[in-house]
Design a protein around this motif. Structure first.
Motif, mmCIF file in Angstrom:
data_model
loop_
_atom_site.group_PDB
_atom_site.id
_atom_site.type_symbol
_atom_site.label_atom_id
_atom_site.label_comp_id
_atom_site.label_asym_id
_atom_site.label_seq_id
_atom_site.Cartn_x
_atom_site.Cartn_y
_atom_site.Cartn_z
ATOM 1 N N THR A 167 0.837 -1.196 0.000
ATOM 2 C CA THR A 167 0.000 0.000 0.000
ATOM 3 C C THR A 167 0.877 1.253 0.000
ATOM 4 N N THR A 168 0.244 2.386 -0.233
ATOM 5 C CA THR A 168 0.977 3.656 -0.230
ATOM 6 C C THR A 168 1.465 4.034 1.161
ATOM 7 N N LEU A 169 0.932 3.383 2.191
ATOM 8 C CA LEU A 169 1.340 3.741 3.552
ATOM 9 C C LEU A 169 2.809 3.422 3.805
ATOM 10 N N GLY A 170 3.390 2.562 2.975
ATOM 11 C CA GLY A 170 4.802 2.256 3.120
ATOM 12 C C GLY A 170 5.695 3.417 2.721
ATOM 13 N N SER A 171 5.180 4.323 1.892
ATOM 14 C CA SER A 171 5.998 5.436 1.404
ATOM 15 C C SER A 171 5.533 6.793 1.905
ATOM 16 N N ARG A 172 4.469 6.841 2.681
ATOM 17 C CA ARG A 172 4.026 8.119 3.233
ATOM 18 C C ARG A 172 5.072 8.635 4.211
ATOM 19 N N THR A 173 5.366 9.932 4.112
ATOM 20 C CA THR A 173 6.357 10.532 4.996
ATOM 21 C C THR A 173 5.690 11.550 5.915
ATOM 22 N N VAL A 174 6.399 11.977 6.932
ATOM 23 C CA VAL A 174 5.872 12.973 7.870
ATOM 24 C C VAL A 174 5.451 14.220 7.095
ATOM 25 N N GLY A 175 4.225 14.671 7.341
ATOM 26 C CA GLY A 175 3.680 15.825 6.649
ATOM 27 C C GLY A 175 2.722 15.466 5.532
ATOM 28 N N ASP A 176 2.755 14.215 5.079
ATOM 29 C CA ASP A 176 1.836 13.792 4.023
ATOM 30 C C ASP A 176 0.403 13.741 4.547
ATOM 31 N N ARG A 177 -0.558 14.090 3.683
ATOM 32 C CA ARG A 177 -1.973 14.055 4.037
ATOM 33 C C ARG A 177 -2.571 12.714 3.651
ATOM 34 N N VAL A 178 -3.456 12.206 4.503
ATOM 35 C CA VAL A 178 -4.094 10.912 4.258
ATOM 36 C C VAL A 178 -5.593 11.022 4.525
ATOM 37 N N ASN A 179 -6.365 10.265 3.754
ATOM 38 C CA ASN A 179 -7.815 10.244 3.926
ATOM 39 C C ASN A 179 -8.205 9.336 5.086
ATOM 40 N N LEU A 180 -9.152 9.801 5.890
ATOM 41 C CA LEU A 180 -9.613 9.031 7.048
ATOM 42 C C LEU A 180 -11.105 8.750 6.938
ATOM 43 N N GLU A 181 -11.471 7.535 7.246
ATOM 44 C CA GLU A 181 -12.890 7.182 7.375
ATOM 45 C C GLU A 181 -13.064 6.383 8.661
ATOM 46 N N VAL A 182 -13.880 6.897 9.562
ATOM 47 C CA VAL A 182 -14.107 6.205 10.826
ATOM 48 C C VAL A 182 -15.144 5.101 10.631
ATOM 49 N N ASP A 183 -15.273 4.273 11.641
ATOM 50 C CA ASP A 183 -16.200 3.138 11.583
ATOM 51 C C ASP A 183 -17.645 3.644 11.528
#
Length: 202
Positions: A167-183
């Motif tokens: 997944t892209t989470l392996g290359s995300r660095t500090v400061g990168d924005r990520v989409n969140l979806e709660v349960d």
């Protein structure tokens, strides 16, 4: 509906400004197997509708509202993205119920590597904090993850080698924005309890 189990790392092939929307073209042949125009594919946790495809690349129209509310606003040709087809009844629900409706955008705050896993801290919009609990579920860029520690302003997750590699989470660095979806189940429970409490007061 999705499960948060990423099927393929795709690549943004092109973006075309359409005035009130953007036509996104994505390279991802695996998720196109059995897919027809009108079907849904999750891109970094955003549910998008396939407009057309040629077996290798596919297009979707992204409204400006979606761009404003998600990290898709920052994608560019060449960027890798997490892809997942909508779940069907015969599939195993390997992650948790993910709608592809982004609730907010977080930012990677810290990464702490270990020998076999990596602890990642992500900022949390204040209005979402009440939906997270330790050992509960959250979708980060479309990836179903278990919350290690839920705070008022951030949360942590542990990423295993499989997640880091696929997944892209392996290359995300500090400061990168990520989409969140709660349960979504937590949101339904909250509403039911609120309505029950209001009725009890009458």
């Amino acid at each position: 509906m999705f499960t948060g189990i990423i099927e393929e790392l795709g690549t943004i092939a092109d973006l075309t400004d359409q005035g009130d929307a953007v036509r996104l073209r994505v390279s991802g042949p695996l998720v196109l197997e059995g897919t027809a125009p009108g079907d849904s594919i999750s891109v970094n946790g955003c549910c998008l509708t396939v407009v057309e495809h040629d077996g290798q690349e596919w297009s979707a129209d992204v409204m400006h509202q979606t761009l404003r509310m998600t990290s898709l606003a920052g994608v560019a040709p060449g960027d890798r993205v997490n892809l997942e087809r909508a779940v069907t009844a015969e599939k195993r629900l390997g992650g948790h119920v993910v709608q592809g409706h982004v609730d907010g955008v977080g930012e990677v705050l810290a990464r702490t590597p270990s020998e076999h896993w990596e602890l990642v801290e992500v900022s949390l919009p204040p209005h979402l904090a009440r939906y997270l609990v330790d050992q509960g579920s959250i979708s980060v860029d479309g990836v179903s993850l278990t919350v290690v520690e839920a705070g008022d302003e951030s949360f942590t997750v542990s990423l295993i080698p499989e997640t880091l590699a696929r997944t892209t989470l392996g290359s995300r660095t500090v400061g990168d924005r990520v989409n969140l979806e709660v349960d979504v189940i937590a949101k339904h429970v909250e509403k039911l309890v609120r309505v029950y409490a209001q009725n009890q007061e009458k």
